[in-house]
Design a protein around this motif. Sequence first.
Motif, PDB file in Angstrom:
ATOM      1  N   ASN A  25       0.861  -1.184   0.000  1.00 16.08           N
ATOM      2  CA  ASN A  25       0.000   0.000   0.000  1.00 16.08           C
ATOM      3  C   ASN A  25       0.896   1.232   0.000  1.00 16.08           C
ATOM      4  N   VAL A  74       0.278   4.257   0.181  1.00 17.21           N
ATOM      5  CA  VAL A  74      -0.184   5.363   1.036  1.00 17.21           C
ATOM      6  C   VAL A  74       0.110   5.083   2.494  1.00 17.21           C
ATOM      7  N   GLU A 109      -8.775   1.607   0.298  1.00 18.76           N
ATOM      8  CA  GLU A 109      -7.575   0.780   0.381  1.00 18.76           C
ATOM      9  C   GLU A 109      -7.445  -0.134  -0.837  1.00 18.76           C
ATOM     10  N   GLN A 124      -5.934   1.859  -3.529  1.00 15.62           N
ATOM     11  CA  GLN A 124      -4.538   2.172  -3.232  1.00 15.62           C
ATOM     12  C   GLN A 124      -3.592   1.022  -3.573  1.00 15.62           C
ATOM     13  N   TYR A 142      -9.586   9.075  -5.179  1.00 13.59           N
ATOM     14  CA  TYR A 142      -8.220   8.570  -5.303  1.00 13.59           C
ATOM     15  C   TYR A 142      -7.975   8.021  -6.706  1.00 13.59           C
ATOM     16  N   GLU A 181      -5.157   9.305  -9.353  1.00 15.43           N
ATOM     17  CA  GLU A 181      -4.100   8.434  -9.862  1.00 15.43           C
ATOM     18  C   GLU A 181      -4.113   8.371 -11.391  1.00 15.43           C
TER      19      GLU A 181
END
Length: 807
Positions: free
Chosen positions: A549, A551, A567, A570, A636, A640
């Motif tokens: 991960n 992050v 998550e 991520q 997120y 990205e």
Amino acid sequence: MSDSDFPTPELDVLDPQVEQFEAAKTEVATEDDATEGVQAKLQGWILPTRAELDHTTALVETELDNDTVPTSAQAEPEDLTSPIQHESADERASAEIASDDVAAQEESAEAGEPKESPEADESANSDETDGLDKPHTAITFVDKHPKLSAWWPLIAFPLVIIYFEWLLKWRSGVDAPGRFHYPALFSVGFGLVVALLTSSTRSPRRNRIIAVVSLSLIALWFITELLVHQSFSVYMSPFFMSGNAGGVVGSYAARMVDIVISGVPSMLAYAVPIVGVWFVAAKVMPLQQVRLRQCGASLAVAVVAQLSALVILATTTGGIIPDNAYYRSNYDINQAVQRFGLLTATRLDAQYTVTGVPQPDVPSGRLVPMPHPEPDPIDRSPNVLPVNFAGLAATESDSELAALDRYYAGVVPTVKNEYTGMFEGKNLIVICAEAFSDLIVTPELFPTIYKLTHNGFYFTQYYQPAWGGSTSTGEWSELTGLFPNGAGAMSDSRYHDMTFTIAPALTARGYLSRGFHNNNYAYYDRDVTHTNLGYDWMGIGNGMASLPNPVTGGTGVTEIWPESDLEMMQVTTPLYLEQSDPFNVYYMTVSGHALYGWDGNNMSWKNRERTDGLPYSEQIKGYIAANLELEDAMTYLVAELTRAGVLDDTVIVMTNDHYPYGLEPNEVNSRDYWAEYLGVGPESTEYYRSSWILYNSAMEETVEVTKPTYSLDILPTLLNLFGVDYDSRLFTGKDALAPGPGLAIFPDLSWISSEGAYDSKSDKYTPNATSGSGDAYARTISNMVRSATANAKAFQRLDYWARVKPK
């Protein structure tokens, strides 16, 4: 006669005195004055010793345990083993005559004649008596009402089954759509079968056990379906539940206690008639062995009741869609339970699993594309493949396949349009969002999802119906474009050719196809079904836990309930953003999963403070909080894609798997919070309204699509947008961007078209304010819907894509 009249027993004179006793009885039977004979012959008897009494008692008990009725000769030692009786000679003589009557009845029964007295069965099964010490001289209820004793199970058991059916509808809160006569008539046959089964032995005790066990098993099935309906708002096929039982128990382990506790009142309600049957059979009227005339009468009544229901079904042809459609060609277990009862629906489900659902016997209507002015520079040729359906039908010996060939030969295809090939070569990300609804979306709380929804292609009248298999059928609808043939449609597809779906089509063009789920990778058999759909599949349990991960600096997705969508983004985005090949990615989220609140839902708890001050119930705020995790995940993802420089080259598609049924009454909720939030109930199509995000940042203008669309339209629309050659006739859904009216079909055969809406529960069509259509139009569209859905089910069962794919 006093005790002093009996001499003390002597061991060495027992046998002669027994012989004397036998002779005395024989003489008594021929004398006119039985009383004087008994008094004269009984003088001087000597009773047996204790050891002999015990031995004789053991022999009697052995005979009784073997469920045999003693003959008159066998019954005589029982009199010898009785303690001293203070009774008159008249009473003894009467007892002997009664014993002889029992023997005579038994001899008649052995000769093939039915026994006329329930006392014979009682003497044959001494497990119903209180002991050998007690004489059988009391007048019982059975003695007074022998006919009622013989017939009461044949009346009681059908009533118990009817009660079970009524209780299911009441506790489920399901409208029967005013058709309770069907389950009542069908229940008569089921109840009589149970009654005959519970009267199949000569032992009332065994019959009583069979009755209670049989009713308990039936009640267990009703309770199971009731709890399923309370949890998922649908009934489910036993085959689907048995195949997914392990996954369901695993995912709902934390809720099992609440689910069971919530079902206690229903369990008690189902137990009431079972306890009643036990009491009556044990204390009032034993369950006697069924006689020939009872069996014949029961079968006759069962046949009459069954035929009556079928005749009513066949002759009730009024309205737009008759009830018979749901019994035959348009069978669906959820609709069958509501209309015909659970036991009949289960029987039909088993029958059609083996034989297949019958083909519809109605002509199918057609939605014809709207004409376009000439000249038209846009290619509007039909989206078809070179499949000669008529030729296949002409050479096919299998009647079902030939019928499908003829049906698809007559389907009007959609045509190419100005959007054909618009996204050819672009990346694709498809997201199935657990229990999401855009009806909670505001630009303040959900800025990213709001932007994605209202830009790109904006569908103002989009629906995701409750297909009957929870998340599994929701996924099926958007990934295949086919009307599901039951709750197990996705699971069954593991054995079928799925090359007409999006992943195989794009993989053939060099795309990287990956699929992700932030829960058990094998739940609903996704490890097999989604691999068969063309995805390299990953979830918790087969690799996701080890992904770094970037992050948090840790690895994987935290294994809590429900897991974090953020998550998942991520840890998975590097798997395709760092590749040079175009990508096709599918996500199945879980953060929005029921139940909603601050206890037991980690996503609700995590985002609780962000809902402070909202003017809603705690359950609605818990639902919003859980979906804020999806908002963070989408934010997120967009960031990205932007960072990787591929946002303009990526198409983002998102819809839900089903509406948030976790807000309906269940083991936690006391009322329907979703209906309260919307201001409408499940009878309204607004209940299933949501959003279909189809977004690409390179689009200069938003395209608003106002006609009705639904989840089955997603795959055909994507195939057209990505320039994939496909045959639009082979999908239930249609390209939503193609010219022509819209149509959204619901599992109960309700529908919404560009002209109006039809509700199958009320069998009522309501045209739009500007539409001049009426019931004739509604019948045409309903015929088309019936044909399309029935053939789609046969399509899946017969693996029709494998038959027509290009060689």
